[in-house]
Design a protein around this motif. Structure first.
Motif, mmCIF file in Angstrom:
data_model
loop_
_atom_site.group_PDB
_atom_site.id
_atom_site.type_symbol
_atom_site.label_atom_id
_atom_site.label_comp_id
_atom_site.label_asym_id
_atom_site.label_seq_id
_atom_site.Cartn_x
_atom_site.Cartn_y
_atom_site.Cartn_z
ATOM 1 N N LEU A 36 10.799 -40.229 23.654
ATOM 2 C CA LEU A 36 10.516 -40.805 21.777
ATOM 3 C C LEU A 36 9.622 -39.391 21.484
ATOM 4 O O LEU A 36 9.903 -38.775 20.229
ATOM 5 C CB LEU A 36 9.843 -42.358 21.543
ATOM 6 N N GLU A 37 8.362 -39.232 21.638
ATOM 7 C CA GLU A 37 7.686 -38.113 20.816
ATOM 8 C C GLU A 37 8.264 -37.027 21.414
ATOM 9 O O GLU A 37 8.172 -36.686 19.514
ATOM 10 C CB GLU A 37 5.924 -38.195 21.368
ATOM 11 N N ARG A 38 9.151 -37.186 21.884
ATOM 12 C CA ARG A 38 9.592 -35.569 22.114
ATOM 13 C C ARG A 38 10.923 -35.165 21.055
ATOM 14 O O ARG A 38 11.067 -34.417 20.623
ATOM 15 C CB ARG A 38 10.026 -34.565 23.308
ATOM 16 N N GLN A 39 11.446 -36.537 21.296
ATOM 17 C CA GLN A 39 12.714 -36.234 20.315
ATOM 18 C C GLN A 39 12.001 -36.338 18.691
ATOM 19 O O GLN A 39 12.912 -35.789 17.842
ATOM 20 C CB GLN A 39 12.973 -37.463 20.295
ATOM 21 N N ARG A 40 11.399 -37.159 18.191
ATOM 22 C CA ARG A 40 10.483 -37.091 17.028
ATOM 23 C C ARG A 40 10.147 -36.001 16.540
ATOM 24 O O ARG A 40 10.203 -35.018 15.623
ATOM 25 C CB ARG A 40 9.374 -37.888 16.957
ATOM 26 N N GLN A 41 9.542 -34.889 17.596
ATOM 27 C CA GLN A 41 8.887 -33.444 17.255
ATOM 28 C C GLN A 41 10.792 -32.743 17.059
ATOM 29 O O GLN A 41 10.083 -32.154 15.774
ATOM 30 C CB GLN A 41 8.413 -32.755 18.710
ATOM 31 N N GLU A 42 11.480 -32.646 17.728
ATOM 32 C CA GLU A 42 12.491 -32.279 17.645
ATOM 33 C C GLU A 42 12.798 -32.474 16.830
ATOM 34 O O GLU A 42 14.016 -32.083 15.622
ATOM 35 C CB GLU A 42 14.117 -32.600 18.786
ATOM 36 N N ASN A 43 13.247 -34.076 16.141
ATOM 37 C CA ASN A 43 13.746 -34.433 14.519
ATOM 38 C C ASN A 43 12.723 -33.746 13.489
ATOM 39 O O ASN A 43 13.940 -33.230 12.120
ATOM 40 C CB ASN A 43 13.147 -35.877 14.399
ATOM 41 N N LEU A 44 11.953 -33.529 14.044
ATOM 42 C CA LEU A 44 10.648 -32.823 11.851
ATOM 43 C C LEU A 44 11.670 -31.102 12.373
ATOM 44 O O LEU A 44 11.419 -30.437 10.925
ATOM 45 C CB LEU A 44 9.284 -32.395 12.880
ATOM 46 N N ALA A 45 11.528 -30.815 13.480
ATOM 47 C CA ALA A 45 12.133 -29.065 12.975
ATOM 48 C C ALA A 45 13.685 -29.314 12.700
ATOM 49 O O ALA A 45 13.957 -28.186 12.322
ATOM 50 C CB ALA A 45 11.619 -28.883 15.047
#
Length: 92
Positions: A36-45
């Motif tokens: 989930l944290e990795r996906q949030r970072q990808e979403n921010l990018a």
């Protein structure tokens, strides 16, 4: 009385085993939290990239300077009365 205690201990052991080793256990929860944290970072990018693209589209729709600049640098546009001069840098 002794049989009830043994049954309760066995049931408690099974519940703990499911908690620690089961499908919805602690290791799976930690793995999903990391995912989930990795996906949030990808979403921010992706949001940052989308904002940049939206600003560029807005510039292209509103101003001709941006269109001309893109045409000159990306497509090599030259106006009818201009002369193109390219300067190559020497290699050391």
């Amino acid at each position: 009385m002794r049989a009830i205690t043994v049954v309760l201990i066995v049931l408690l052991t099974l519940v703990h085993a499911e908690l620690w080793l089961g499908r919805g256990g602690v290791p799976r929860t930690i793995e999903l939290s990391n995912k989930l944290e990795r996906q949030r970072q990808e979403n921010l990018a992706a949001k940052a990239r989308n904002s940049q693209l939206a600003a560029e589209v807005s510039d292209l729709q509103e101003g001709l300077e941006m269109v001309e600049e893109k045409a000159r640098f990306e497509l090599g546009m030259i106006k009818p009365d201009e002369i193109l001069v390219q300067v190559a840098q020497r290699r050391p």
